[in-house]
Design a protein around this motif. Sequence first.
Motif, PDB file in Angstrom:
ATOM      1  N   HIS A   1      29.370  41.360  40.322  1.00  0.00           N
ATOM      2  CA  HIS A   1      27.932  41.630  40.399  1.00  0.00           C
ATOM      3  C   HIS A   1      27.722  43.115  40.595  1.00  0.00           C
ATOM      4  N   LYS A   2      26.688  43.648  39.951  1.00  0.00           N
ATOM      5  CA  LYS A   2      26.350  45.051  40.192  1.00  0.00           C
ATOM      6  C   LYS A   2      24.838  45.191  40.141  1.00  0.00           C
ATOM      7  N   SER A   3      24.279  45.796  41.169  1.00  0.00           N
ATOM      8  CA  SER A   3      22.848  46.085  41.089  1.00  0.00           C
ATOM      9  C   SER A   3      22.608  47.551  41.393  1.00  0.00           C
ATOM     10  N   PHE A   4      21.613  48.087  40.739  1.00  0.00           N
ATOM     11  CA  PHE A   4      21.195  49.467  40.999  1.00  0.00           C
ATOM     12  C   PHE A   4      19.867  49.408  41.724  1.00  0.00           C
ATOM     13  N   GLY A   5      19.869  49.802  42.959  1.00  0.00           N
ATOM     14  CA  GLY A   5      18.625  49.832  43.734  1.00  0.00           C
ATOM     15  C   GLY A   5      17.856  48.524  43.655  1.00  0.00           C
ATOM     16  N   GLY A   6      18.553  47.409  43.857  1.00  0.00           N
ATOM     17  CA  GLY A   6      17.875  46.123  43.897  1.00  0.00           C
ATOM     18  C   GLY A   6      17.734  45.452  42.533  1.00  0.00           C
ATOM     19  N   VAL A   7      17.978  46.216  41.456  1.00  0.00           N
ATOM     20  CA  VAL A   7      17.894  45.614  40.126  1.00  0.00           C
ATOM     21  C   VAL A   7      19.279  45.102  39.723  1.00  0.00           C
ATOM     22  N   ASP A   8      19.382  43.793  39.487  1.00  0.00           N
ATOM     23  CA  ASP A   8      20.677  43.231  39.112  1.00  0.00           C
ATOM     24  C   ASP A   8      20.978  43.552  37.653  1.00  0.00           C
ATOM     25  N   VAL A   9      22.074  44.242  37.456  1.00  0.00           N
ATOM     26  CA  VAL A   9      22.456  44.616  36.099  1.00  0.00           C
ATOM     27  C   VAL A   9      23.596  43.731  35.610  1.00  0.00           C
ATOM     28  N   LEU A  10      24.553  43.431  36.493  1.00  0.00           N
ATOM     29  CA  LEU A  10      25.598  42.458  36.182  1.00  0.00           C
ATOM     30  C   LEU A  10      25.447  41.291  37.144  1.00  0.00           C
ATOM     31  N   LYS A  11      25.425  40.089  36.591  1.00  0.00           N
ATOM     32  CA  LYS A  11      25.090  38.934  37.438  1.00  0.00           C
ATOM     33  C   LYS A  11      26.193  37.892  37.424  1.00  0.00           C
ATOM     34  N   GLY A  12      27.404  38.310  37.763  1.00  0.00           N
ATOM     35  CA  GLY A  12      28.472  37.323  37.845  1.00  0.00           C
ATOM     36  C   GLY A  12      29.291  37.261  36.571  1.00  0.00           C
ATOM     37  N   ILE A  13      30.076  38.296  36.353  1.00  0.00           N
ATOM     38  CA  ILE A  13      30.910  38.363  35.150  1.00  0.00           C
ATOM     39  C   ILE A  13      32.338  38.006  35.539  1.00  0.00           C
ATOM     40  N   SER A  14      32.949  37.088  34.810  1.00  0.00           N
ATOM     41  CA  SER A  14      34.373  36.831  34.965  1.00  0.00           C
ATOM     42  C   SER A  14      35.007  36.979  33.592  1.00  0.00           C
ATOM     43  N   LEU A  15      36.097  37.712  33.567  1.00  0.00           N
ATOM     44  CA  LEU A  15      36.663  38.047  32.267  1.00  0.00           C
ATOM     45  C   LEU A  15      38.114  38.443  32.484  1.00  0.00           C
ATOM     46  N   THR A  16      38.987  37.995  31.599  1.00  0.00           N
ATOM     47  CA  THR A  16      40.382  38.383  31.710  1.00  0.00           C
ATOM     48  C   THR A  16      40.883  38.931  30.384  1.00  0.00           C
ATOM     49  N   ALA A  17      41.555  40.068  30.461  1.00  0.00           N
ATOM     50  CA  ALA A  17      42.229  40.586  29.277  1.00  0.00           C
ATOM     51  C   ALA A  17      43.718  40.551  29.564  1.00  0.00           C
ATOM     52  N   ARG A  18      44.465  39.823  28.747  1.00  0.00           N
ATOM     53  CA  ARG A  18      45.913  39.827  28.937  1.00  0.00           C
ATOM     54  C   ARG A  18      46.498  41.020  28.201  1.00  0.00           C
ATOM     55  N   GLN A  19      47.753  41.299  28.496  1.00  0.00           N
ATOM     56  CA  GLN A  19      48.375  42.432  27.818  1.00  0.00           C
ATOM     57  C   GLN A  19      48.358  42.213  26.320  1.00  0.00           C
ATOM     58  N   GLY A  20      47.948  43.231  25.603  1.00  0.00           N
ATOM     59  CA  GLY A  20      47.891  43.143  24.156  1.00  0.00           C
ATOM     60  C   GLY A  20      46.565  42.626  23.630  1.00  0.00           C
ATOM     61  N   ASP A  21      45.705  42.164  24.525  1.00  0.00           N
ATOM     62  CA  ASP A  21      44.391  41.711  24.071  1.00  0.00           C
ATOM     63  C   ASP A  21      43.518  42.880  23.656  1.00  0.00           C
TER      64      ASP A  21
END
Lengths: 276, 276
Positions: free
Chosen positions: B33-53
């Motif tokens: 999650h990331k918010s700037f001054g109360g504004v949610d910009v990222l709201k729950g990101i899950s992501l995986t990059a394996r080697q070579g992806d």
Amino acid sequence: MAELDIVSPPSSPAALSPKRILVILGEPHRVVLALLGLSGLVMAIHLMDWAWLPQYLPKLGDGLLMTLMMLVASVIVGFLLALPLGLVQVGGIWPLRWLATAFCTAVRGTPLLLQMWLLYYGLGAVFAQFPEIRGSWAWDYLRQAWPYGFLALTISFAAYEGEVMRGAFAGVPRGELEAAEAFGMSRWQIFRRVWFPRAVHRALPTLAGEIILQLKSTPLVATIAVTDLYAVITQVRQATYLTYEPLLFLVAVYLCLSGLLILALRWLENRVPTGQ
Amino acid sequence: MQHQSATRVVTQPQNDAAKSATAESAVEIHDLHKSFGGVDVLKGISLTARQGDVVAIIGGSGSGKSTLLRCVNLLETPTSGQIAIQGEPYRMRAGKNGALVPADRRQIQRIRAHLGMVFQSFNLWPHRTVLENVMEVPVHVLKTPREEARARASTLLDRVGLGDKLDAYPSFLSGGQQQRAAIARVLAVDPLAMLFDEPTSALDPELVGEVLSVIRDLAAEHRTMLLVTHEMAFARDVATHVVFLRDGIIEEQGSPTQIFESPRSEHLKQFIKSVA
Ligand SMILES: Nc1ncnc2c1ncn2[C@@H]1O[C@H](COP(=O)(O)OP(=O)(O)O)[C@@H](O)[C@H]1O
Ligand SMILES: [Mg+2]
């Protein structure tokens, strides 16, 4: 700080080749000006009285040395003070920022002559009242005039350049610093390798002008009895009752110094072509 | 790399049949999650990059692509969530207002030095030559011997087609050349993963191809990449995995074929139509 490296390799495309200098000097308006100057010089030599010159040369040399020392020392120390002054105004905590801004504003807002007199007559008189100071090794210096002249010039240069460096630090594009951060540089490395050299390079053109201004401020030290070039010329005028010759001589010397300074700083600037 | 299973919250990705079971995760993002001054910009990101992806991140302007990428090397500090690079999670602690703050600057610098980032606006250091730009991080951050770094830098620059520009300053290069130099700067740190933030968006159309072809070669070598791009045809070509971001959440993700040929969400369908 051996690696500051503000000036990188001399592969400068903007460098002046001898041929290019000839072309520049050969432009019509320059030729005309040069001829005018030359005839003025010839007339001055023949029509004016320069008999005093040889006899005063040693004194003039000493005066010139004092002028140069005042300039060089105050520029170097002043610039070193300007760095933190500029830096805290861009990224410092508020008390420091506030102090630096107040200092720069106060010094830039009052006449240098006034500051010099306040330091010399004010601070000098205060020092003289303390037997501890009068008895110490420092008194040998503090009872002379030049430390006060140097101090006033330094403070003034620091304040003006603090303002210049504030702008220069703030003007380094954010992305260049961010790239340094993204590659794992420490704060100190970012400062030393990117922020500082970039800011100095951006400030150089302004700095060149300010150093010339500083040169032209140095005669003020004559008012607190420091024997710089200007003071020597004043002595000459009083002893010989000549007006124009000593003043013209003074003009010529300051012009030469300015010219040399401009050339040196331009050379420095051209060593890193940024081509904005 | 270091494994700290105890502190790892991130769930292992399920290895599908195509990938070898030993493929290690290069970048793992969990519930970011990331918010700037109360504004949610990222709201729950899950992501995986394996080697070579090669993970292509697409989405409309303002959907949070840059913010996501900048969280991976902590140019932005996440408000909450975990990020691990090659199994090593960033050490964070809760700050005053509950948001995370980095707990170990040295760890961050060490990891960053192995996560090269390529910026939209190149962000080369203009006071250093192209060669010096590429040597800078190996010499001053990774402490590689200078001669070794120089040899490697010139090999890499050769590889991206800048073998004849080693001593040029960045401002004398075209945008495409600057971006290729920036890619060489990343390669010089032997990146665990390369982060690209719209590497061709600032380029004139005729210069886009030369940069994409360099990136294509790197993808063919199975370099791990997170690639934010608006070049859909390119993403489809080189990506192993495509992520569609909208309003700070991953609305859809899958193989390029899935995403571009049979998009499910209406927004993704519209987005693909709008950029096609
Ligand atoms: N430093 C910041 N301060 C405040 N808002 C920001 C900042 N960075 C990004 N944003 C906001 O976050 C949102 C997502 O931005 P960004 O990640 O740059 O989107 P994208 O790269 O997908 O175009 C935008 O609405 C933007 O205005
Ligand atoms: Mg963006």
